[in-house]
Design a protein around this motif. Structure first.
Motif, PDB file in Angstrom:
ATOM      1  N   ARG B  57     -46.223   0.327  16.722  1.00  0.00           N
ATOM      2  CA  ARG B  57     -47.524   0.721  17.273  1.00  0.00           C
ATOM      3  C   ARG B  57     -47.752   2.223  17.181  1.00  0.00           C
ATOM      4  O   ARG B  57     -48.670   2.762  17.786  1.00  0.00           O
ATOM      5  N   GLY B  58     -46.876   2.917  16.465  1.00  0.00           N
ATOM      6  CA  GLY B  58     -46.986   4.378  16.392  1.00  0.00           C
ATOM      7  C   GLY B  58     -47.937   4.859  15.320  1.00  0.00           C
ATOM      8  O   GLY B  58     -48.250   6.038  15.249  1.00  0.00           O
ATOM      9  N   LYS B  67     -37.105  -2.746  10.414  1.00  0.00           N
ATOM     10  CA  LYS B  67     -36.611  -1.364  10.573  1.00  0.00           C
ATOM     11  C   LYS B  67     -35.172  -1.385  11.088  1.00  0.00           C
ATOM     12  O   LYS B  67     -34.312  -0.668  10.587  1.00  0.00           O
ATOM     13  N   ASN B  86     -40.547   7.757  20.646  1.00  0.00           N
ATOM     14  CA  ASN B  86     -41.573   8.716  20.262  1.00  0.00           C
ATOM     15  C   ASN B  86     -42.702   8.676  21.288  1.00  0.00           C
ATOM     16  O   ASN B  86     -43.537   7.786  21.269  1.00  0.00           O
ATOM     17  N   GLU B 179     -41.667  11.142  12.584  1.00  0.00           N
ATOM     18  CA  GLU B 179     -40.356  10.775  13.099  1.00  0.00           C
ATOM     19  C   GLU B 179     -39.201  11.650  12.617  1.00  0.00           C
ATOM     20  O   GLU B 179     -38.271  11.907  13.379  1.00  0.00           O
ATOM     21  N   GLN B 213     -38.888   4.908  17.608  1.00  0.00           N
ATOM     22  CA  GLN B 213     -39.820   3.845  17.933  1.00  0.00           C
ATOM     23  C   GLN B 213     -40.877   4.367  18.889  1.00  0.00           C
ATOM     24  O   GLN B 213     -40.586   5.170  19.781  1.00  0.00           O
ATOM     25  N   ASN B 214     -42.083   3.894  18.663  1.00  0.00           N
ATOM     26  CA  ASN B 214     -43.197   4.292  19.517  1.00  0.00           C
ATOM     27  C   ASN B 214     -43.071   3.655  20.905  1.00  0.00           C
ATOM     28  O   ASN B 214     -42.480   2.590  21.066  1.00  0.00           O
ATOM     29  N   THR B 217     -44.549   0.118  21.142  1.00  0.00           N
ATOM     30  CA  THR B 217     -43.711  -0.859  20.435  1.00  0.00           C
ATOM     31  C   THR B 217     -42.599  -1.348  21.358  1.00  0.00           C
ATOM     32  O   THR B 217     -42.375  -2.563  21.501  1.00  0.00           O
TER      33      THR B 217
HETATM   34  C1  LIG Z   1     -48.007  13.762  11.455  1.00  0.00           C
HETATM   35  C2  LIG Z   1     -47.523  12.534  12.161  1.00  0.00           C
HETATM   36  C3  LIG Z   1     -47.547  12.476  13.550  1.00  0.00           C
HETATM   37  C4  LIG Z   1     -47.088  11.360  14.217  1.00  0.00           C
HETATM   38  N1  LIG Z   1     -47.123  11.360  15.567  1.00  0.00           N
HETATM   39  C5  LIG Z   1     -46.673  10.244  16.221  1.00  0.00           C
HETATM   40  C6  LIG Z   1     -46.674  10.199  17.637  1.00  0.00           C
HETATM   41  O1  LIG Z   1     -47.072  11.149  18.300  1.00  0.00           O
HETATM   42  N2  LIG Z   1     -46.208   9.096  18.255  1.00  0.00           N
HETATM   43  C7  LIG Z   1     -45.732   8.035  17.540  1.00  0.00           C
HETATM   44  O2  LIG Z   1     -45.295   7.071  18.132  1.00  0.00           O
HETATM   45  N3  LIG Z   1     -45.715   8.058  16.200  1.00  0.00           N
HETATM   46  C8  LIG Z   1     -46.171   9.127  15.526  1.00  0.00           C
HETATM   47  N4  LIG Z   1     -46.136   9.147  14.164  1.00  0.00           N
HETATM   48  C9  LIG Z   1     -45.550   8.013  13.470  1.00  0.00           C
HETATM   49  C10 LIG Z   1     -44.036   8.188  13.439  1.00  0.00           C
HETATM   50  O3  LIG Z   1     -43.690   8.944  12.302  1.00  0.00           O
HETATM   51  C11 LIG Z   1     -43.278   6.894  13.336  1.00  0.00           C
HETATM   52  O4  LIG Z   1     -43.804   6.149  12.302  1.00  0.00           O
HETATM   53  C12 LIG Z   1     -43.330   6.064  14.600  1.00  0.00           C
HETATM   54  O5  LIG Z   1     -42.885   6.819  15.694  1.00  0.00           O
HETATM   55  C13 LIG Z   1     -42.447   4.873  14.416  1.00  0.00           C
HETATM   56  O6  LIG Z   1     -42.527   4.050  15.526  1.00  0.00           O
HETATM   57  P1  LIG Z   1     -43.052   2.540  15.436  1.00  0.00           P
HETATM   58  O7  LIG Z   1     -42.368   1.905  14.278  1.00  0.00           O
HETATM   59  O8  LIG Z   1     -42.600   1.994  16.720  1.00  0.00           O
HETATM   60  O9  LIG Z   1     -44.511   2.637  15.276  1.00  0.00           O
HETATM   61  C14 LIG Z   1     -46.601  10.264  13.485  1.00  0.00           C
HETATM   62  C15 LIG Z   1     -46.598  10.319  12.110  1.00  0.00           C
HETATM   63  C16 LIG Z   1     -47.060  11.437  11.452  1.00  0.00           C
HETATM   64  C17 LIG Z   1     -47.027  11.450   9.976  1.00  0.00           C
END
Ligand SMILES: Cc1cc2nc3c(=O)[nH]c(=O)nc-3n(C[C@H](O)[C@H](O)[C@H](O)COP(=O)(O)O)c2cc1C
Ligand code: SF4
Ligand code: FES
Lengths: 917, 433, 168
Positions: B57-58, B67, B86, B179, B213-214, B217
């Protein structure tokens, strides 16, 4: 990064197939194949980080893929079957966009920029075809910093490639340069103005692809790259023998740049080597022969023409039976040999101090008799375990210290295969290895610049360091002598070191000669030999005192200890001193007593300091930078240097003076050298006299060498203003100076082809005006040069030798009542004679001082700011003192600066606080 | 819509304090991990999550189970392994993680325990932005409670599994949410993203296997374990599983965040939940999933807000937090604001992002101030391509180009008017109420 | 460093305790460096050169290396700030909901633009990226407390109370 692990794969570039090395990335492969692919952040010695995005190419999945994807060549492995296009229109357009972005803020100041004409950014801009500006906003500006006497800072020119910080921090271990800020507001510099602290800061000048960091010494007598004649030479400021290019215009030495040598300096030089060259331009350099008309010492020397001076000398020598010769470790092999030939073996003194002489003979003995080879700098870089004994090598063999710093990454690197990470993926490697370090142990008298990467350090007196080494050797092989009276702490450390070395594949023992304790050298040999007995192929690396210490030692001169060997008879002998300031090597009273025996005293040198008040005849020698000859470096490798400056009036290379002096003397021995006209003839004679030198002539192509009948031009084809150079003397353009000594010419005319490596005058190639043109001179980027002559290694080990270990190691250091052991602390800037005469270096020379552990200072009752009276045999000095927590107890460190001390150290000294004035 | 269809938010009190440990346990909290720790192997947990089809959900929507599958498992796997949460939420328009952090920290902690157990991580860090001080305090309190009850720390509930959780408060900068940049930030290294491969699962925090992980999520995990993958899949309306925190901001009557079945249509969210446009404002377009997603127009109102549907029309679900562009706001100004954000938040590592984004921002500023030229449109177009995926070092600049690219498609005439009329047509009317 | 002793004594015991607590969460000290800076900043308002050296010494980092982090993060202040900190969201939702009017009000009331500190050092106004409060746009963060949605007049009233309450 430079591991030669060739695993050949086929890659396809723009429809053509090539063989490439699977261990390398596509940028490296493309450059090695001769393609012009622009780049900034990648550096052959630093790997890839993918920051600049300049090296973009189009990658296709397979033959049928016509769309492809833009990838960064430097971040993509050369895998079997990789298909890419450099020419692809989108890739081209992207690359020119990258330049366009970099140019948004880059000033259009090329005409006033020191980098202009040899700027990688200029080259890449032209290469990508970006020509017109579309950005309408004003440019960002920064404040520049004062960074010391070596490097100028002009931040507006920065293109944020991060190379500077990566070199400075990751390679050189410097902590005071960094990248500050974020987004398009980045600042590369120090926290505050101030001299860059790292000993390798000058490499920023070459590493930075544009004009942010430029050579401040060059700017004091600036000339464009295309306007300078450039000559391949060997650095003469320590024993490592780094390869350099010397650039000259109008008789002024302008700068030193790195000349790549795959086994020695690679891409980097130390600051002493880079900025020490100005001794050549020193206003007091000797340039005319001089004679003291009366035997009275107080009578001044008067300048004469060479012919007159020699004529006067003839009248003084005709009645003489003998000349005693004093050689020099900073003079060429040929000049020393000439002297030895003239004066004869028994009357030839090496001219080294007693300590230096003894150490050099010892090193030669170890390298010839023992089973352990001396290692090149490149081998040291790839050592997977290291033991350093003695001093802080950054002050005595800086490039070696830099190599040792890299070596700690070797052992952890072995994990990379398991993680599927390539060595060139610099950031990924650093993440995966997390600052893990392989074994590096240091035994020294005080803290060293490598302590930050050391596994463990040991502090003690020189004897104790030697004992540590011997004990490690004994632990590895019980045939080597045992050390008694070890504390349990020491024993544990010794076992740890022994284990680390014995379990390594490529361990090295590095040792300086800077402490003056011979047993440290012996201990190092014992360790390496013990390892060999255990079947471990260990290497040895020494840091003798000067650029030709080993070469001179090979000629086997006498030591000053043997001065009694020549009984002065009533009829006094003449003394011929070759490029040697004896006051640096012999304690004054002894020296004066010795000199008393001789008349006249003849000095051949370029350094005015060296003119002893007693000299009756002075002949101006051309320094190494301005002459041709050979040097033997710390590993026993002979290398050739060539003159960067056309013959200067009244000045000549020392061996020619020796020949002239021979001619005016009545010595029989002159006949052996009477018809030497070239180095090649001297080489032939040397080869006959010294079997070890039989291949000396192969170190570089001989003077008659030509390419398609042509010489190799020192001046680039764009050299300008040639006709106005002599305009003050003549309006006619003179013939270019003749250079009979070498295949090089002081001219723009000559072969356009690349010569064999020892003769490459500069790195320059069509479209590549900066030093990055080096890629075009290598078989593969980062590897051997085309047609590389590595020099000749003279000393190879006896693989089967079962050399006897050095026996009877010294007893434990015992404090003496009221005395401290005075040990030398050599300094990068100040301890070496010639570089200390360069003005930029002079600004960085620390004050002479006695360095004490704070406890010792307390014990002596010293107060801050108080001076100390130091008394040792032959030495009485009043010096300021400094405290240093890293200094071993019971010692006093003597920080050596120009004109340092001439008594053998270590020695017992009495220290007393001087009465306040 | 029944209450059990909002598993993540049902216990969150709108203006009250978050549930305490007792309150949470009373309503079934931490039951899932009790079962997990005693009855399930890490592999079984991974399988359950894979089967649930939970996607991150990120922003990127990567399948969570997949993953995890790249993390080396078994006795010879490198140790320690890390889980990083995250909670850096800085994407413009996104505030859904804040709701979960402030409103229900124990749910997140339970999710952390599950994810950590599944990959056998012994240590977890919650990387939280400085502005979320309230969330950080709530988390600290919840972690203390959990630790005191043996739910965190050594030998969780006697299972032999150890887990410590720390909160790391950052000091700003959007890029820290990427990440790999986050990992560098956490290590105290210069904050620059890392090149992949190697992936964090293999060489992540301090070079050890790591998953990032967000917040949202992870908050799904307790419910997946409690009710099973099949139940979870049934929550979604389309292909995707579970619920999603959707949010809407801008000129709507009730800006806010709602947990809804994933795959709910844009129209339902906008009209039913957000209460439609404010009086006097009409819908013009929206960014469905935060500042780095491409605009949707009224042609897309009946799309399902799920991963596939939105990618099929060139946008992304992203964070699922929509920003509405109304008819009285200048689309060029809107994009200019976004690009200002992206330019300012670039880490400065790679050229296209560091130098390209400020140029884009300045071109938009020029258009806004009446200094635009026709050729500027070509330069903007070129940036859209050249700041795209693969060209830059990480996904920051490509994210910045998504709204620009779609704005150039949907609002081309507005851009042209800025050039023709030498200024912003809206400046004359103004955006005032 | 010759002045290392003086530098070390710059941090209070309380600060050191708090920093050490953070450092204990990580296998390396540098991982806690940014939090250490934030701890000190919370006590002192901003990070002077000397404080930076003190923290660098405490977390075993080269000062320039720590300053690289300090200058990277926008919420670490290397210059003095006012006693109160007002972060005005400048991201898109707040922009379209009228954040400019809040900034204008701050400008007219204190005579400072975003990024500046009032002459009496009472208040520093900084623009900030999306505060994660888009449902309450336009939003501001005053001394770590979130407020929104606000009109200019509401902001004025809010400042009257929050600035006076905490004034010494
Ligand atoms: C510039 C940038 C900023 C990001 N900021 C966040 C953020 O603040 N929080 C977040 O959860 N994911 C953010 N992401 C996505 C993360 O890189 C990552 O994909 C995510 O934390 C993975 O978690 P998930 O698989 O649970 O979604 C960002 C990605 C980019 C490219
Ligand atoms: S100063 Fe030079 S080397 Fe350093 S980032 Fe800028 S352009 Fe690159
Ligand atoms: S050289 Fe490849 S990205 Fe810089």
């Amino acid at each position: 990064m430079t591991k030669a692990r060739n695993h050949s794969v086929t890659i396809h570039v723009d429809g053509r197939s090539f063989q490439a090395d699977a261990q390398r990335n596509l940028l490296e492969s493309c450059l090695s194949l001769g393609f012009n692919l622009p780049y900034f952040c990648w550096h052959p010695a630093m790997g890839s980080v993918g920051a600049c995005r300049q090296c973009a190419v189009k990658q296709f999945k397979d033959e049928s893929d016509t769309n492809g994807l833009i990838v960064m060549a430097c971040m993509t492995p050369s895998a079997e079957g990789t298909r890419i296009s450099i020419d692809d229109p989108e890739a081209r357009e992207f690359r020119s966009s990258v330049i366009e972005w970099l140019m948004l803020n880059h000033p259009h100041d090329c005409p006033v920029c020191d980098e202009g004409g040899e700027c990688h950014l200029q080259d890449m801009t032209v290469m990508t075809g970006h020509v017109s500006r579309r950005y309408r906003e004003s440019k960002r500006t920064y404040r520049n910093q004062y960074l010391g006497s070596f490097v100028t800072h002009e931040m507006n020119r920065c293109i944020q490639c991060y190379r500077c910080v990566r070199f400075y921090r990751d390679i050189a271990g410097g902590e005071d340069l960094n990248a500050f800020g974020s987004r398009d507001r980045l600042y590369f510099g120090r926290m505050q103005d101030g001299t860059l602290e790292n000993e390798f800061s000058g490499n920023l000048v070459e590493v930075c692809p544009t004009g942010v960091f430029t050579d401040k010494t060059l700017s004091h007598h600036y000339s464009r790259k295309w306007d300078m004649q450039s000559t391949p030479s060997i650095c003469s400021h320590c024993s490592v023998g780094c390869n350099v290019h010397l650039a000259e215009r109008a008789g002024i030495m302008r700068r030193v740049t790195n000349r790549y040598h795959s086994r020695i300096n690679g891409y980097f030089l130390c600051d002493r080597g880079r900025f020490g060259y100005e001794y050549v331009n020193h206003p007091q350099r000797l340039r005319r022969p001089a004679v003291r008309p009366s035997r009275e010492n107080s009578a001044p020397l008067i300048s004469l023409s060479p012919a007159e001076a020699l004529a006067r000398l003839r009248s003084r020598l005709s009645e003489r039976k003998r000349i005693v010769g004093v050689g020099s470790p900073r003079a060429s092999l040929e000049s020393n040999y000439a002297l030895r030939t003239l004066v004869g073996r028994e009357h030839f003194f090496s001219g080294m101090s007693i300590v230096e002489h003894r150490d050099a003979s010892l090193i030669l003995q170890i390298l010839t008799d023992g089973p352990a080879p001396s290692w090149s700098i490149q081998q040291v870089e790839q050592a997977d375990a290291a033991l350093i004994l003695g001093e802080d090598l950054v002050h005595t063999a800086p490039r070696l210290a830099l190599a040792l710093r890299q070596s700690v990454r070797e052992q952890p690197m072995e994990q990379l295969d398991g993680l599927n990470i390539h060595r060139w993926q610099d950031a990924a490697v650093r993440t995966a290895l997390q600052g893990q370090r392989g074994p590096l142990y240091i035994g020294s008298v005080a803290g060293t610049s490598l302590d930050d990467v050391a596994t463990r350090t040991f502090r003690g007196s020189p004897c104790d360091i030697a004992r540590l080494g011997c004990a490690v050797a004994h632990e590895i092989c019980h045939d080597s002598p045992r050390i008694s009276e070890l504390t349990s702490e020491e024993s544990a450390l010794i076992r740890e070191i022994a284990r680390a070395l014995a379990s390594a594949k490529r361990p090295v023992v590095a040792v300086g000669a800077g402490t003056g304790e011979a047993w440290i050298i012996k201990a190092a040999a014992n360790v390496a030999w013990a390892l060999h007995r255990r079947g471990v192929a260990a290497g040895l690396v020494f840091a003798p005192h000067e650029c030709n210490t080993l070469g001179l030692s090979l000629l086997g001169g006498n030591s000053f200890e043997q001065t009694t060997a020549i009984e002065g008879d009533r009829d006094r002998d003449a003394l011929l001193i070759l490029e040697n300031d004896l006051r640096r090597r012999l304690e004054t009273a002894t020296l004066n007593r010795w000199l008393e025996r001789f008349d006249p005293i003849i000095v051949i040198d370029h350094v005015d300091d060296a003119i002893l008040d007693q000299a009756g005849f002075v002949f101006p020698a051309s320094p190494i930078a301005c002459s041709d000859g050979s040097l033997v470096n710390h590993e026993g490798r002979v290398q050739r240097f060539f003159s960067a400056i056309a013959k200067e009036q009244d000045v000549q290379v020392s061996w020619r003076w020796i020949q002239d002096i021979g001619r005016v003397s009545s010595l029989e021995s002159f006949h052996a050298m009477a018809d030497w006209t070239s180095l090649e003839q001297i080489h032939a004679a040397m080869a006959e006299d010294f079997p070890v030198l039989r291949r000396i002539g192969e170190a570089a192509p001989p003077a008659q060498f030509r390419i398609a009948g042509q010489k190799i031009p020192r001046a680039p084809h764009r050299f300008s203003g040639r006709t106005v150079l002599p305009v003050l003397e003549t309006i006619h353009e003179p013939q270019p100076p003749h250079d009979p000594e070498s295949p090089l010419a002081f001219s723009m005319e000559g072969t356009p082809s690349q010569p064999p490596s020892p003769l490459v005058p500069f790195f320059w190639s069509s479209g590549w005006n900066s030093n990055e043109a080096l890629n075009k001179f290598q078989d593969e980027v980062g590897r051997s040069l085309h047609n590389e002559h590595l020099g000749i290694r003279l000393l190879e080990p006896q693989p089967d030798a079962r050399s006897r270990f050095f026996e009877n190691p010294p007893p434990r250091y015992e404090r003496r009542n009221n005395q401290l052991l005075l040990v030398p602390l050599p300094r990068l800037f100040g301890s070496e004679e010639l570089s200390a005469r360069a003005s930029a270096i002079q600004e960085q020379i620390p004050k002479a001082a006695v360095v004490l552990h704070p406890r010792e200072a307390d014990r002596l009752g010293l107060r801050k700011g108080q001076a100390v009276d130091v008394t040792a045999p032959g030495l009485t000095r009043r010096l300021p003192f400094e405290t240093d927590e890293t200094m071993a107890g019971g010692l006093a460190g003597l920080r050596l600066t120009p004109g340092g001390v001439s008594v053998p150290l270590p020695a017992w000294a009495t220290l007393k606080g001087a009465p306040s004035p | 819509m029944t209450i059990d269809r909002r598993p993540l938010t049902e216990q969150i009190r709108r203006n009250g304090p978050p549930p305490t440990l007792c309150e949470y346990e009373d309503r079934g909290g931490y039951a899932a991990i009790r079962t997990m720790l005693t009855e399930m192997t890490p592999e079984e947990v991974q399988r359950e999550v894979t089967d649930s089809n939970l996607r991150g959900r990120g922003g990127a929507g990567f399948p969570t189970g997949k993953k995890w599958s790249f993390v080396p498992m078994g006795d010879d796997a490198p140790r320690p392994k890390y889980l990083v949460v995250n909670a850096d939420e800085m994407e413009p328009g996104s505030f859904k993680d804040r709701v979960l952090l402030e409103g229900h920290p124990h749910q997140l902690i339970e999710g952390i325990i599950i994810a950590a157990y599944a990959i056998q991580a012994e240590c977890a860090y919650i990387f939280i932005r400085w502005a979320y001080r309230r969330s950080a305090l709530a988390l600290e309190r919840a972690i203390r409670e959990a630790r005191e009850s043996g739910l965190l720390g050594h030998d969780l509930l006697g299972s032999g599994f150890n887990l410590t959780v720390h909160v790391h408060t950052s000091a700003g900068r959007y890029i820290c949410g990427e990440e790999t940049a986050l990992l560098n930030a956490l290590e105290g290294h210069p904050v620059i993203p890392r090149a992949k491969p190697p992936y964090p699962q293999v060489s992540g925090l301090w070079g050890k296997p790591t998953i990032v992980q967000n917040v949202e999520t992870l908050c799904n995990l307790p419910h997946i374990l409690a009710h099973g993958a099949e139940w979870y899949r049934g929550l979604g309306k389309g292909k995707d599983s579970g619920t999603k925190l959707y949010a809407v901001s801008g000129r709507v009557n009730r800006p806010g965040v709602w947990e809804l079945p994933i795959g709910t249509t844009v129209r339902e969210i906008l009209e039913h939940h957000a209460g439609g446009m404010q009086e006097g404002y009409a819908f013009r377009a929206m960014q469905p999933g935060g500042g780095s997603t491409a605009f949707l127009t009224d042609a897309h109102l009946d799309m399902a807000m799920d991963f596939e549907s939105l990618s099929s029309v060139g946008s992304r679900l992203g964070t699922g937090t929509a920003i509405i562009l109304d008819d009285r706001t200048c689309p060029v100004g809107f994009v200019r604001n976004l690009e200002h954000f992206f330019a300012q938040e670039s880490c400065g590592w790679c050229t296209p992002c560091r130098d390209g984004l400020p140029w884009v921002e300045r071109l938009l500023a020029a258009l806004d101030s009446g200094d635009g030229r026709p050729q500027d449109m070509d330069i903007l177009e070129r940036h859209v391509t050249f700041l795209g995926p693969g060209r830059t070092y990480c996904a920051h600049a490509p994210g910045a180009m998504e709204p620009l690219k779609s704005a150039l498609e949907h609002f081309r005439s507005d851009f042209d008017r800025h050039i023709d009329e030498r200024g912003c047509p809206w400046a004359k009317t103004g955006t005032d109420e | 460093m010759s002045h290392s002793k003086d530098i070390r004594s710059m941090l209070s015991e309380h600060e050191k305790d708090m920093i050490n607590e953070e450092l204990s969460h990580y296998p390396t000290k540098r991982a806690g460096a940014v939090e250490a800076l934030m701890i000190v900043q919370r006590q002192r308002g901003w990070i002077s050169d000397d404080l930076l050296l003190a923290v660098a010494d405490h977390v075993d980092m080269a000062p320039a290396e720590l300053d690289r982090s300090a200058t990277f993060y926008n919420l670490i202040f290397r210059q003095p700030v006012g006693r109160h900190l007002v972060l005005v969201c400048n991201s898109v939702t707040c922009w379209l909901m009228g954040a400019d009017r809040l900034r204008e009000r701050l400008r007219s009331r204190f005579g400072i633009d975003a990024g500046e500190t009032s002459a009496d050092s009472r208040i520093t106004v900084l623009p900030n990226v999306c505060l994660g409060a888009c449902d309450r746009a336009p939003a501001v963060l005053i001394d770590e407390t979130l407020h929104g949605p606000l009109t200019a007049d509401e902001l004025d009233r809010l400042l009257d109370s929050s600035l006076s309450e905490t004034l010494p």
